[in-house]
Write a protein that holds these residues in place. Sequence first.
Motif, PDB file in Angstrom:
ATOM      1  N   GLN A 146       0.542  -1.184   0.089  1.00  0.00           N
ATOM      2  CA  GLN A 146       0.027   0.110  -0.168  1.00  0.00           C
ATOM      3  C   GLN A 146       0.699   0.919   0.053  1.00  0.00           C
ATOM      4  N   GLY A 147       0.342   2.683  -0.235  1.00  0.00           N
ATOM      5  CA  GLY A 147       0.497   3.592  -0.263  1.00  0.00           C
ATOM      6  C   GLY A 147       2.065   3.747  -1.498  1.00  0.00           C
ATOM      7  N   VAL A 148       2.866   3.779  -1.610  1.00  0.00           N
ATOM      8  CA  VAL A 148       4.468   4.500  -2.268  1.00  0.00           C
ATOM      9  C   VAL A 148       3.758   3.445  -3.541  1.00  0.00           C
ATOM     10  N   LYS A 149       3.913   4.445  -4.501  1.00  0.00           N
ATOM     11  CA  LYS A 149       3.637   3.927  -6.029  1.00  0.00           C
ATOM     12  C   LYS A 149       3.563   2.891  -6.452  1.00  0.00           C
ATOM     13  N   GLU A 150       5.202   2.890  -6.355  1.00  0.00           N
ATOM     14  CA  GLU A 150       6.380   1.817  -7.553  1.00  0.00           C
ATOM     15  C   GLU A 150       5.659   0.531  -6.378  1.00  0.00           C
ATOM     16  N   LEU A 151       5.736   0.725  -5.376  1.00  0.00           N
ATOM     17  CA  LEU A 151       5.595  -0.851  -3.844  1.00  0.00           C
ATOM     18  C   LEU A 151       4.441  -1.088  -4.831  1.00  0.00           C
ATOM     19  N   ARG A 152       3.143  -0.647  -4.978  1.00  0.00           N
ATOM     20  CA  ARG A 152       1.783  -1.277  -5.077  1.00  0.00           C
ATOM     21  C   ARG A 152       1.920  -1.498  -6.380  1.00  0.00           C
ATOM     22  N   LYS A 153       2.733  -1.124  -7.334  1.00  0.00           N
ATOM     23  CA  LYS A 153       2.520  -1.055  -8.548  1.00  0.00           C
ATOM     24  C   LYS A 153       3.409  -3.131  -8.651  1.00  0.00           C
ATOM     25  N   GLN A 154       4.269  -3.394  -7.952  1.00  0.00           N
ATOM     26  CA  GLN A 154       4.807  -5.069  -7.342  1.00  0.00           C
ATOM     27  C   GLN A 154       3.936  -5.491  -7.253  1.00  0.00           C
ATOM     28  N   ASN A 155       2.127  -5.381  -6.667  1.00  0.00           N
ATOM     29  CA  ASN A 155       1.180  -6.090  -6.874  1.00  0.00           C
ATOM     30  C   ASN A 155       1.105  -6.622  -7.756  1.00  0.00           C
ATOM     31  N   TRP A 156       1.210  -6.404  -8.880  1.00  0.00           N
ATOM     32  CA  TRP A 156       0.641  -6.785 -10.291  1.00  0.00           C
ATOM     33  C   TRP A 156       1.372  -7.414 -11.053  1.00  0.00           C
ATOM     34  N   GLU A 157       2.579  -7.895 -10.106  1.00  0.00           N
ATOM     35  CA  GLU A 157       3.591  -8.958 -10.551  1.00  0.00           C
ATOM     36  C   GLU A 157       3.685 -10.171 -10.442  1.00  0.00           C
ATOM     37  N   SER A 158       4.304 -10.737 -10.230  1.00  0.00           N
ATOM     38  CA  SER A 158       4.681 -11.839  -9.761  1.00  0.00           C
ATOM     39  C   SER A 158       5.650 -12.461  -9.144  1.00  0.00           C
ATOM     40  N   LEU A 159       5.364 -13.311  -7.808  1.00  0.00           N
ATOM     41  CA  LEU A 159       6.911 -13.425  -6.780  1.00  0.00           C
ATOM     42  C   LEU A 159       8.150 -13.977  -7.820  1.00  0.00           C
ATOM     43  N   PRO A 160       9.202 -13.286  -7.480  1.00  0.00           N
ATOM     44  CA  PRO A 160      10.078 -14.741  -8.096  1.00  0.00           C
ATOM     45  C   PRO A 160      10.183 -15.966  -7.624  1.00  0.00           C
ATOM     46  N   VAL A 161       9.683 -16.440  -6.797  1.00  0.00           N
ATOM     47  CA  VAL A 161       9.479 -17.951  -6.449  1.00  0.00           C
ATOM     48  C   VAL A 161       7.892 -18.453  -7.113  1.00  0.00           C
ATOM     49  N   ASP A 162       8.499 -20.094  -7.142  1.00  0.00           N
ATOM     50  CA  ASP A 162       7.326 -20.619  -7.604  1.00  0.00           C
ATOM     51  C   ASP A 162       6.966 -21.227  -5.868  1.00  0.00           C
ATOM     52  N   ALA A 163       5.425 -20.372  -6.314  1.00  0.00           N
ATOM     53  CA  ALA A 163       3.804 -20.063  -5.346  1.00  0.00           C
ATOM     54  C   ALA A 163       3.720 -21.929  -5.581  1.00  0.00           C
TER      55      ALA A 163
ATOM     56  N   ALA B  71     -15.577   6.014   8.748  1.00  0.00           N
ATOM     57  CA  ALA B  71     -15.640   5.198   7.192  1.00  0.00           C
ATOM     58  C   ALA B  71     -14.516   5.168   7.330  1.00  0.00           C
ATOM     59  N   GLY B  72     -13.900   3.711   6.223  1.00  0.00           N
ATOM     60  CA  GLY B  72     -13.154   3.134   6.166  1.00  0.00           C
ATOM     61  C   GLY B  72     -12.314   3.728   4.944  1.00  0.00           C
ATOM     62  N   SER B  73     -11.093   3.553   4.259  1.00  0.00           N
ATOM     63  CA  SER B  73      -9.859   3.208   5.317  1.00  0.00           C
ATOM     64  C   SER B  73      -9.286   3.536   6.121  1.00  0.00           C
ATOM     65  N   GLY B  74      -8.676   3.585   6.641  1.00  0.00           N
ATOM     66  CA  GLY B  74      -7.310   3.715   8.082  1.00  0.00           C
ATOM     67  C   GLY B  74      -6.753   5.287   7.497  1.00  0.00           C
ATOM     68  N   MET B  75      -6.407   4.896   6.168  1.00  0.00           N
ATOM     69  CA  MET B  75      -4.870   5.395   5.574  1.00  0.00           C
ATOM     70  C   MET B  75      -5.564   6.174   4.575  1.00  0.00           C
ATOM     71  N   VAL B  76      -7.305   6.390   4.008  1.00  0.00           N
ATOM     72  CA  VAL B  76      -7.813   7.162   3.167  1.00  0.00           C
ATOM     73  C   VAL B  76      -7.376   6.264   1.417  1.00  0.00           C
ATOM     74  N   THR B  77      -6.970   5.362   1.904  1.00  0.00           N
ATOM     75  CA  THR B  77      -6.489   4.894   0.184  1.00  0.00           C
ATOM     76  C   THR B  77      -8.051   4.650  -0.347  1.00  0.00           C
TER      77      THR B  77
ATOM     78  N   THR C 239       0.225   7.894   0.951  1.00  0.00           N
ATOM     79  CA  THR C 239      -1.382   7.316   1.287  1.00  0.00           C
ATOM     80  C   THR C 239      -1.704   8.605   1.508  1.00  0.00           C
ATOM     81  N   ARG C 240      -3.720   8.819   0.734  1.00  0.00           N
ATOM     82  CA  ARG C 240      -3.935  10.111   1.287  1.00  0.00           C
ATOM     83  C   ARG C 240      -3.821  11.016   2.627  1.00  0.00           C
ATOM     84  N   GLY C 241      -3.878   9.445   3.106  1.00  0.00           N
ATOM     85  CA  GLY C 241      -3.626  10.073   5.244  1.00  0.00           C
ATOM     86  C   GLY C 241      -2.639  10.977   5.097  1.00  0.00           C
TER      87      GLY C 241
END
Length: 456
Positions: A37-54, A329-335, A364-366
């Motif tokens: 959550q938060g930093v865009k560069e990190l959030r982009k990793q949510n869209w990538e597969s892990l570098p290990v075999d799930a 109201a949710g969310s706590g970091m205003v995301t 984050t917006r918070g």
Amino acid sequence: MKKLLIYFLGASETVTGSKFYLHSEEIKILVDCGLFQGVKELRKQNWESLPVDASQMDYVLLTHGHLDHCGYLPLLVRQGFRGKILGTAPTLEIARIILEDSAKIQEEEAERANKEKYSKHDPALPLYTKQDVAFTLKFFEQVEEGEEISLSDHCSVTFLYNGHIIGSTYLDMDLYGKRFVFSGDVGRQNDELLNPPKQPEWADYLFVESTYGDRDHPEENVGQILMELVKETLHKKGILIIPSFAVERLQSLMYQLWKLYKKNKIPNIPIFVDSPMGNNVLEVFKAFPSWHKLTPEEYRNMYNHINIVSSYAETWETIDDPRSKIVIAGSGMVTGGRVLTYIKQLADLDSTSILLVGFQAEETRGRKLLEGATELKIYGKYVPIKAKVHHLESLSAHADQSELLRWMGSIKNVPEKVFLVHGEKSAMEAYKEKIQQKLGWHCHIPKMHEVVEVIL
């Protein structure tokens, strides 16, 4: 001699995305599986597969149900994971609620982005869907707190109460005769709703969160601050918006406000809770009374004192309601979540106040509100911020520096390695120095995707 590889796949030099992968010949375990959550560069990793075999993983062990600890699970399953996802009963229930809510929000935001054409992607897609979540839940398996569970011939784990949120635990794992302790998120010593965390007595390898590793929570009179904010809100004939995490924080705020009303410290100002997820979490408190301090009667009276907003149509009715009021109201970091609608409609009014409660991650917006932002980007458009912003840090569900040191202080041996995780780099550096000074232990701050080899 056995070789173990430890992969730091998240919460490394950052607070979110907790994922720690233990890879040995005998067993392969992922501890937590969170979204960034938060930093865009990190959030982009949510869209990538892990570098290990799930598909090789035998288990995911969940310390608790927050999104930054469980939110990546549907993607892990999509990548081929077919093992067991273990957690306490309240943790699995919280994780279900949070994952279903996360999928719903993502589907709605993708639909809105496509309709209003504000996304760079055509079409905008959700990270995962409600259908993905439904399939993921099939791998959930409940464990008892305090019970040692055998995972393989040379590996067992015990989930132990550590406060923070309902169901939350730290992990005490025995692997080839060595003790691995994963703190998860450590709770407070004096929490209104939860008991103090249990403490580890031995750790050869310690993985400890450091969210507030650089400071102690301020000595705040929470009741007094809330009383003054209610008074100010009534005086301005305005609205007090409290962005809140749906788990524990929301219930804690409800409890604090109900307690003030019961003691005639605040008038009967309307209080609205607009968080479908938060409402579901209230049911978890009702279902698992042994995990918190509230009596059934206290729970019932508190619940009856609050107006529960159950639909988006009611969100607009609440906004249009001319009375002075409090909205949690949710969310706590205003995301994301319903709080965005309130801020979009009401934050440009001088009569509005916003109370931020607890940690706000970078970008984050918070965090931007905390740093004095005069506008926020919401649903592709910039919203002016004229509302007065307040911050309550002492209601955080995370242990502060002194509480973390106390939690670790019960360990009788000197760990072979201490890994500082789940914190911003500056907090980790400060905590590293403090541990060295107080305990004489040397600590390592792993980088994202770092791999550490351990010979057992």
